[in-house]
Design an enzyme around this catalytic site. Structure first.
Site, PDB file in Angstrom:
ATOM      1  N   GLU A   1      -2.743   6.133   1.842  1.00  0.00           N
ATOM      2  CA  GLU A   1      -3.627   5.028   3.216  1.00  0.00           C
ATOM      3  C   GLU A   1      -3.091   3.483   3.066  1.00  0.00           C
ATOM      4  O   GLU A   1      -3.166   3.307   3.966  1.00  0.00           O
ATOM      5  CB  GLU A   1      -4.993   5.087   2.427  1.00  0.00           C
ATOM      6  CG  GLU A   1      -6.509   6.104   3.439  1.00  0.00           C
ATOM      7  CD  GLU A   1      -6.131   6.185   3.992  1.00  0.00           C
ATOM      8  OE1 GLU A   1      -5.736   5.279   5.141  1.00  0.00           O
ATOM      9  OE2 GLU A   1      -6.541   7.762   5.118  1.00  0.00           O
TER      10      GLU A   1
ATOM     11  N   ASP B   1      -9.068   2.329  13.537  1.00  0.00           N
ATOM     12  CA  ASP B   1      -7.894   1.828  13.200  1.00  0.00           C
ATOM     13  C   ASP B   1      -7.330   1.686  14.889  1.00  0.00           C
ATOM     14  O   ASP B   1      -7.668   2.678  16.254  1.00  0.00           O
ATOM     15  CB  ASP B   1      -6.808   2.717  12.201  1.00  0.00           C
ATOM     16  CG  ASP B   1      -7.095   4.406  12.376  1.00  0.00           C
ATOM     17  OD1 ASP B   1      -7.726   4.773  13.617  1.00  0.00           O
ATOM     18  OD2 ASP B   1      -5.599   4.889  12.460  1.00  0.00           O
TER      19      ASP B   1
ATOM     20  N   TYR C   1     -10.993  -0.082   7.047  1.00  0.00           N
ATOM     21  CA  TYR C   1     -10.509   0.923   7.397  1.00  0.00           C
ATOM     22  C   TYR C   1     -10.186   1.822   6.618  1.00  0.00           C
ATOM     23  O   TYR C   1     -10.784   2.322   6.112  1.00  0.00           O
ATOM     24  CB  TYR C   1      -9.277   0.761   7.628  1.00  0.00           C
ATOM     25  CG  TYR C   1      -8.173   1.462   8.180  1.00  0.00           C
ATOM     26  CD1 TYR C   1      -8.819   2.615   9.272  1.00  0.00           C
ATOM     27  CD2 TYR C   1      -7.244   1.988   7.677  1.00  0.00           C
ATOM     28  CE1 TYR C   1      -8.532   3.885   9.840  1.00  0.00           C
ATOM     29  CE2 TYR C   1      -6.511   3.606   7.610  1.00  0.00           C
ATOM     30  CZ  TYR C   1      -6.985   4.324   8.298  1.00  0.00           C
ATOM     31  OH  TYR C   1      -6.800   4.654   8.100  1.00  0.00           O
TER      32      TYR C   1
END
Ligand code: SF4
Length: 346
Positions: free
Chosen positions: A33, A133, A115
């Site tokens: 991520e 996002d 996020y």
């Protein structure tokens, strides 16, 4: 329309097979991520593989020298991510090496925002928290005809509310993966393939011909133009000189040639008379020539850098100079890396 079911069934038929989707290890998911923030999958993939190979566990990442982490990150940009990555790994080690186990705890890690915390919590622990996002904003704004700016406080609030009402609490991981993948592959920014879209009959943007208008974004702040005149030192023994950038601001902690900053192009005598030039070469005899008359333009989010490289051949050795191999091994920002690879072929 059952948004969640339609989305998940689309996902099963179209998803890409990606290594971080094959695991529920929070460390590996977190790594992917952070690497994928502001980065396309194709560009991030080799970095993910390199990091997993070199640092298979959070312990190894925490114990590595920062320079090594930055070097491995070289070329990916937004270097604060790499520094935060290691700071967060050390936070985990400080807590007995146990990765945070919930959305709330994940938010305490350096560099982990809402996020990323939602992505890790839902993928690794099946916690029903929604990811929002750029892909998610685009998909929701088009299907539901939402025209609030996605970068306004009110817009963010309303989009979150909508997203929270849509998540499937029994399948949060699949739902989150599905909506991001749908935005990345199907409802793309330009020319989405509406002809084969399962939401065609319900999509407000499609029905009202507003696809190019949505999502709405407020205009960005003005971009600052800077001119950097880099000093490429070459000493009689073939060494060069680098400096480390400050630990905050753009390219923090990376290495580069010392430079003179100006408002525009400089003549030779203006360049060599500048204070920052004199600080480096005061008292040393040299011969200078400009390598590129036309600046190399490099755009950052709020800055446009015009880069000129000046070759400074000194008659004597310069304090702090290093071999080209040593210089290339330092963590460099993209302008340095490109120049060095061109000037001192690999
Ligand atoms: S119909 Fe087109 S704009 Fe609407 S969700 Fe599908 S791909 Fe996106």
């Amino acid at each position: 329309m059952n948004f969640s079911n339609t989305l998940i069934s689309w996902y099963h038929n179209h998803k890409r097979s990606l290594p971080w989707r094959e695991t529920t290890d929070p460390y590996l998911i977190w790594l992917s991520e952070i690497i994928l923030q502001q980065t396309r999958v194709n560009q991030g993939m080799p970095y993910y593989l390199k990091f997993v190979e070199r640092f298979p566990t959070v312990q190894e990442l925490a114990a590595a020298p920062q320079e090594e982490v930055l070097k491995l990150w070289q070329g990916l940009g937004y270097y604060s991510r790499a520094r935060n990555l290691q700071a967060a790994a050390r936070q985990v080690i400080d807590k007995a090496g146990i990765f945070p186990k919930s959305y709330k705890e994940l938010l305490e890690l350096k560099g982990v925002g809402e996020y990323t915390a939602a992505a890790i919590a839902s993928f690794a622990y099946k916690e029903p928290v929604v990811v929002v996002d750029g892909n998610v904003y685009r998909v929701l704004s088009r299907i539901y005809g939402f025209s609030l700016p996605i970068n306004s406080t009110e817009g963010v609030k309303e989009f979150k509310k909508l997203a929270n009402s849509l998540i499937d609490p029994k399948k949060p991981a699949q739902y989150n993966q599905a909506i991001m993948e749908f935005g990345a592959l199907q409802c793309v920014p330009k020319n989405p393939d509406c002809g084969v879209c399962p939401f065609q009959n319900d999509c407000a943007a499609f029905k009202e011909d507003r696809i190019t208008e949505l999502p709405v974004k407020l205009k960005k702040t003005k971009v600052l133009s800077l001119h950097h005149h880099y000093m490429v030192t070459i000493t009689p023994s073939g060494k060069t000189l680098l400096q480390e950038r400050p630990q905050t601001g753009i390219w923090a902690g990376l290495y580069e040639f010392p430079f003179v900053e100006s408002n525009g192009a400089l003549l030779s005598h203006e360049f060599t008379a500048a204070d920052s030039f004199q600080e480096v070469y005061g008292g040393v005899r040299f011969r200078e020539s400009v390598y590129n008359q036309e600046p190399i333009i490099h755009k950052l989010s709020h800055r446009k850098i015009h880069a000129y490289f000046w070759i400074i051949e000194t008659e004597t050795e310069v304090e702090g100079a290093m071999s080209i191999a040593e210089a290339k091994a330092k963590p460099l920002h993209v302008l340095m890396e490109r120049f060095m690879n061109e000037f001192w072929h690999k």
